[in-house]
Design a protein around this motif. Structure first.
Motif, PDB file in Angstrom:
ATOM      1  N   GLU A   2       4.290  -1.217   4.372  1.00 17.34           N
ATOM      2  CA  GLU A   2       3.361  -0.539   3.472  1.00 17.34           C
ATOM      3  C   GLU A   2       3.647  -0.950   2.034  1.00 17.34           C
ATOM      4  O   GLU A   2       4.792  -1.069   1.630  1.00 17.34           O
ATOM      5  CB  GLU A   2       3.521   0.976   3.570  1.00 17.34           C
ATOM      6  N   TRP A  13      -3.584   1.448  -1.333  1.00 18.42           N
ATOM      7  CA  TRP A  13      -2.577   1.501  -0.272  1.00 18.42           C
ATOM      8  C   TRP A  13      -2.947   0.477   0.790  1.00 18.42           C
ATOM      9  O   TRP A  13      -4.114   0.375   1.195  1.00 18.42           O
ATOM     10  CB  TRP A  13      -2.530   2.890   0.363  1.00 18.42           C
ATOM     11  N   CYS A  33     -10.916   6.844   4.868  1.00 24.21           N
ATOM     12  CA  CYS A  33      -9.555   6.309   4.799  1.00 24.21           C
ATOM     13  C   CYS A  33      -9.332   5.395   5.999  1.00 24.21           C
ATOM     14  O   CYS A  33     -10.143   5.345   6.915  1.00 24.21           O
ATOM     15  CB  CYS A  33      -8.538   7.443   4.848  1.00 24.21           C
ATOM     16  N   ASP A  53      -6.595   1.646   2.508  1.00 25.01           N
ATOM     17  CA  ASP A  53      -7.448   2.754   2.079  1.00 25.01           C
ATOM     18  C   ASP A  53      -8.249   2.240   0.889  1.00 25.01           C
ATOM     19  O   ASP A  53      -7.661   1.827  -0.119  1.00 25.01           O
ATOM     20  CB  ASP A  53      -6.613   3.962   1.631  1.00 25.01           C
ATOM     21  N   GLY A  58      -7.894   8.415   0.563  1.00 22.51           N
ATOM     22  CA  GLY A  58      -6.559   8.530   1.118  1.00 22.51           C
ATOM     23  C   GLY A  58      -5.439   8.316   0.117  1.00 22.51           C
ATOM     24  O   GLY A  58      -5.372   8.973  -0.910  1.00 22.51           O
ATOM     25  N   ARG A  59      -4.597   7.338   0.397  1.00 20.43           N
ATOM     26  CA  ARG A  59      -3.417   7.070  -0.417  1.00 20.43           C
ATOM     27  C   ARG A  59      -3.697   6.162  -1.606  1.00 20.43           C
ATOM     28  O   ARG A  59      -2.826   5.918  -2.423  1.00 20.43           O
ATOM     29  CB  ARG A  59      -2.322   6.464   0.472  1.00 20.43           C
ATOM     30  N   SER A  60      -4.908   5.632  -1.694  1.00 16.54           N
ATOM     31  CA  SER A  60      -5.287   4.803  -2.844  1.00 16.54           C
ATOM     32  C   SER A  60      -5.652   5.704  -4.020  1.00 16.54           C
ATOM     33  O   SER A  60      -5.948   6.882  -3.844  1.00 16.54           O
ATOM     34  CB  SER A  60      -6.453   3.881  -2.498  1.00 16.54           C
TER      35      SER A  60
END
Length: 134
Positions: A2, A13, A33, A53, A58-60
């Motif tokens: 990751e 992400w 996501c 993402d 999401g994680r972005s």
């Protein structure tokens, strides 16, 4: 592995797994996501899959309004980050349209394209008439 990829004003992400032919997996939506891990698992042992993402998901990082072209630029930033010369672009739903648009914009970077249940470019209901006409 990751990692985050910087692209313009966004931080995306991403995750790269496996070995073999590089394949980017574009999620649908827009606004979804990453949910394509099961597809990546099917390719295990045959491909190096890259999932992400999209901006604002999401994680972005959160993002203001952005364009379709910016999403293509984001994909190019991911390719460059991972040092990939050419890859297969694959996507599901709206991600299939993203994959197709990327391949058309960057034919020298696309080894191939995989569209899973894309449907807004071609009306998938028209096949009945085409089939009946032979």
């Amino acid at each position: 592995m990751e990692t985050f990829v910087e692209t313009g004003d966004a931080r995306l992400w991403t995750i790269a797994e496996g070995e073999g032919v590089p394949v980017i997996l574009c999620p649908g939506g827009p606004g979804c996501c990453d949910y394509l891990e099961p597809v990546a698992n099917l390719l295990q042992g045959r491909a190096r899959t890259i999932r992400f993402d999209p901006r604002g998901c999401g994680r972005s990082s959160l993002a203001a309004n952005y364009t379709f072209e910016q999403s293509l630029t984001d994909m190019e930033a991911i390719r460059t980050h991972y040092g990939i010369e050419r890859w297969v672009v694959a996507g599901h739903s709206a991600g299939a349209e993203m994959a197709l648009a990327y391949a058309l914009a960057h034919p020298e970077r696309a080894l191939g394209i995989v569209c899973l249940s894309g449907g807004r470019i071609v009306n998938d209901r028209d096949w009945h008439d085409a089939y009946a006409r032979g």
